[in-house]
Design a protein around this motif. Structure first.
Motif, mmCIF file in Angstrom:
data_model
loop_
_atom_site.group_PDB
_atom_site.id
_atom_site.type_symbol
_atom_site.label_atom_id
_atom_site.label_comp_id
_atom_site.label_asym_id
_atom_site.label_seq_id
_atom_site.Cartn_x
_atom_site.Cartn_y
_atom_site.Cartn_z
ATOM 1 N N ALA A 1 5.432 55.448 -6.863
ATOM 2 C CA ALA A 1 5.445 56.823 -7.374
ATOM 3 C C ALA A 1 6.559 57.660 -6.752
ATOM 4 C CB ALA A 1 4.085 57.479 -7.128
ATOM 5 N N GLU A 2 6.793 57.490 -5.435
ATOM 6 C CA GLU A 2 7.808 58.309 -4.771
ATOM 7 C C GLU A 2 9.233 57.890 -5.137
ATOM 8 O OE1 GLU A 2 6.639 54.952 -2.046
ATOM 9 O OE2 GLU A 2 5.539 56.462 -3.186
ATOM 10 N N MET A 3 9.408 56.709 -5.716
ATOM 11 C CA MET A 3 10.746 56.216 -6.096
ATOM 12 C C MET A 3 10.972 56.219 -7.600
ATOM 13 S SD MET A 3 12.287 55.493 -3.298
ATOM 14 C CE MET A 3 13.622 54.464 -3.802
ATOM 15 N N ARG A 4 9.965 56.548 -8.382
ATOM 16 C CA ARG A 4 10.036 56.421 -9.832
ATOM 17 C C ARG A 4 11.179 57.229 -10.436
ATOM 18 N NH1 ARG A 4 4.577 57.135 -11.330
ATOM 19 N NH2 ARG A 4 4.351 55.077 -10.455
ATOM 20 N N GLY A 5 11.372 58.435 -10.008
ATOM 21 C CA GLY A 5 12.456 59.269 -10.538
ATOM 22 C C GLY A 5 13.824 58.672 -10.248
ATOM 23 N N ARG A 6 14.005 58.159 -9.042
ATOM 24 C CA ARG A 6 15.285 57.536 -8.677
ATOM 25 C C ARG A 6 15.533 56.263 -9.475
ATOM 26 N NH1 ARG A 6 13.249 59.017 -3.356
ATOM 27 N NH2 ARG A 6 14.434 60.823 -2.631
ATOM 28 N N VAL A 7 14.496 55.470 -9.658
ATOM 29 C CA VAL A 7 14.630 54.222 -10.411
ATOM 30 C C VAL A 7 15.011 54.517 -11.859
ATOM 31 C CG1 VAL A 7 13.347 52.237 -11.313
ATOM 32 C CG2 VAL A 7 13.107 52.895 -8.926
ATOM 33 N N ILE A 8 14.318 55.436 -12.493
ATOM 34 C CA ILE A 8 14.609 55.775 -13.886
ATOM 35 C C ILE A 8 15.978 56.439 -14.000
ATOM 36 C CG2 ILE A 8 13.830 57.127 -15.875
ATOM 37 C CD1 ILE A 8 12.119 54.653 -15.218
ATOM 38 N N GLY A 9 16.343 57.272 -13.027
ATOM 39 C CA GLY A 9 17.668 57.896 -13.041
ATOM 40 C C GLY A 9 18.780 56.876 -12.911
ATOM 41 N N ASN A 10 18.602 55.912 -12.027
ATOM 42 C CA ASN A 10 19.593 54.851 -11.864
ATOM 43 C C ASN A 10 19.697 54.017 -13.133
ATOM 44 O OD1 ASN A 10 21.484 53.278 -10.481
ATOM 45 N ND2 ASN A 10 19.907 51.805 -9.911
ATOM 46 N N HIS A 11 18.568 53.727 -13.731
ATOM 47 C CA HIS A 11 18.568 52.968 -14.981
ATOM 48 C C HIS A 11 19.321 53.739 -16.075
ATOM 49 C CE1 HIS A 11 17.254 50.548 -18.324
ATOM 50 N NE2 HIS A 11 16.748 51.618 -18.880
ATOM 51 N N GLY A 12 19.103 55.025 -16.158
ATOM 52 C CA GLY A 12 19.809 55.844 -17.143
ATOM 53 C C GLY A 12 21.315 55.826 -16.932
ATOM 54 N N LEU A 13 21.732 55.862 -15.683
ATOM 55 C CA LEU A 13 23.161 55.799 -15.377
ATOM 56 C C LEU A 13 23.754 54.479 -15.849
ATOM 57 C CD1 LEU A 13 25.721 56.854 -13.899
ATOM 58 C CD2 LEU A 13 24.888 55.610 -11.912
ATOM 59 N N VAL A 14 23.058 53.399 -15.574
ATOM 60 C CA VAL A 14 23.566 52.073 -15.945
ATOM 61 C C VAL A 14 23.595 51.913 -17.459
ATOM 62 C CG1 VAL A 14 23.055 49.600 -15.839
ATOM 63 C CG2 VAL A 14 22.895 51.002 -13.781
ATOM 64 N N VAL A 15 22.557 52.366 -18.145
ATOM 65 C CA VAL A 15 22.456 52.151 -19.590
ATOM 66 C C VAL A 15 23.350 53.105 -20.375
ATOM 67 C CG1 VAL A 15 20.862 52.290 -21.544
ATOM 68 C CG2 VAL A 15 20.174 51.145 -19.465
ATOM 69 N N ARG A 16 23.411 54.378 -19.955
ATOM 70 C CA ARG A 16 24.170 55.355 -20.734
ATOM 71 C C ARG A 16 25.500 55.746 -20.110
ATOM 72 N NH1 ARG A 16 18.852 57.367 -20.975
ATOM 73 N NH2 ARG A 16 19.340 58.817 -19.338
ATOM 74 N N GLY A 17 25.694 55.477 -18.830
ATOM 75 C CA GLY A 17 26.896 55.942 -18.160
ATOM 76 C C GLY A 17 28.013 54.927 -18.060
ATOM 77 N N LEU A 18 27.684 53.649 -17.933
ATOM 78 C CA LEU A 18 28.722 52.642 -17.729
ATOM 79 C C LEU A 18 29.371 52.112 -19.008
ATOM 80 C CD1 LEU A 18 27.234 50.656 -14.733
ATOM 81 C CD2 LEU A 18 28.942 52.460 -14.716
ATOM 82 N N PRO A 19 28.665 52.011 -20.140
ATOM 83 C CA PRO A 19 29.329 51.498 -21.344
ATOM 84 C C PRO A 19 30.596 52.258 -21.756
ATOM 85 C CG PRO A 19 26.979 51.379 -21.661
ATOM 86 C CD PRO A 19 27.216 52.125 -20.366
ATOM 87 N N PRO A 20 30.647 53.595 -21.680
ATOM 88 C CA PRO A 20 31.909 54.255 -22.017
ATOM 89 C C PRO A 20 33.065 53.849 -21.102
ATOM 90 C CG PRO A 20 30.128 55.837 -22.079
ATOM 91 C CD PRO A 20 29.575 54.574 -21.485
ATOM 92 N N LEU A 21 32.757 53.547 -19.846
ATOM 93 C CA LEU A 21 33.789 53.087 -18.927
ATOM 94 C C LEU A 21 34.347 51.739 -19.383
ATOM 95 C CD1 LEU A 21 35.309 53.665 -16.316
ATOM 96 C CD2 LEU A 21 33.470 52.512 -15.088
ATOM 97 N N ALA A 22 33.472 50.849 -19.813
ATOM 98 C CA ALA A 22 33.915 49.553 -20.324
ATOM 99 C C ALA A 22 34.723 49.722 -21.608
ATOM 100 C CB ALA A 22 32.712 48.646 -20.566
ATOM 101 N N GLN A 23 34.352 50.677 -22.439
ATOM 102 C CA GLN A 23 35.111 50.926 -23.669
ATOM 103 C C GLN A 23 36.508 51.438 -23.348
ATOM 104 O OE1 GLN A 23 32.551 53.584 -25.788
ATOM 105 N NE2 GLN A 23 31.103 51.981 -26.334
ATOM 106 N N ALA A 24 36.625 52.253 -22.326
ATOM 107 C CA ALA A 24 37.949 52.730 -21.922
ATOM 108 C C ALA A 24 38.801 51.576 -21.421
ATOM 109 C CB ALA A 24 37.810 53.802 -20.839
ATOM 110 N N GLN A 25 38.198 50.672 -20.682
ATOM 111 C CA GLN A 25 38.910 49.493 -20.187
ATOM 112 C C GLN A 25 39.363 48.625 -21.360
ATOM 113 O OE1 GLN A 25 36.495 46.873 -17.876
ATOM 114 N NE2 GLN A 25 38.182 45.532 -17.340
ATOM 115 N N SER A 26 38.507 48.419 -22.335
ATOM 116 C CA SER A 26 38.875 47.623 -23.505
ATOM 117 C C SER A 26 39.993 48.283 -24.293
ATOM 118 C CB SER A 26 37.658 47.405 -24.406
ATOM 119 O OG SER A 26 36.680 46.652 -23.746
ATOM 120 N N GLY A 27 39.945 49.593 -24.429
ATOM 121 C CA GLY A 27 41.010 50.306 -25.133
ATOM 122 C C GLY A 27 42.342 50.194 -24.421
#
Length: 83
Positions: A34-60
């Protein structure tokens, strides 16, 4: 006929992606303390929604250097064997 087949395949892929994402989020919320749930979900959100645009920039950038087809080959080669 190719368009209809591609459209149906994309719809199925989207539906299965939604099912997997829902299952993954549920499991993370159930397993994380319970005390880590917010951090875990926040980290997951960063990985799922934050990193793909970086990979797209690299591909471009790579497509600008070597061309689109070779950039696709390079991107596919780096994903080989990863889930």
């Amino acid at each position: 006929p190719t368009y209809a087949l591609a459209f149906a395949a994309l719809v199925l892929a989207g539906m299965f992606d939604t099912l997997v994402a829902t299952t993954r989020n549920s499991i993370m919320q159930l397993v994380a303390p319970a005390e880590m749930r917010g951090r875990v979900i926040g980290n997951h959100g960063l990985v799922v929604r934050g990193l793909p645009p970086l990979a797209q920039a690299q591909s471009g950038f790579l497509a600008g250097l070597v061309g689109g087809p070779w950039a696709i080959v390079a991107a596919a080669a780096t994903r080989h064997g990863k889930p």
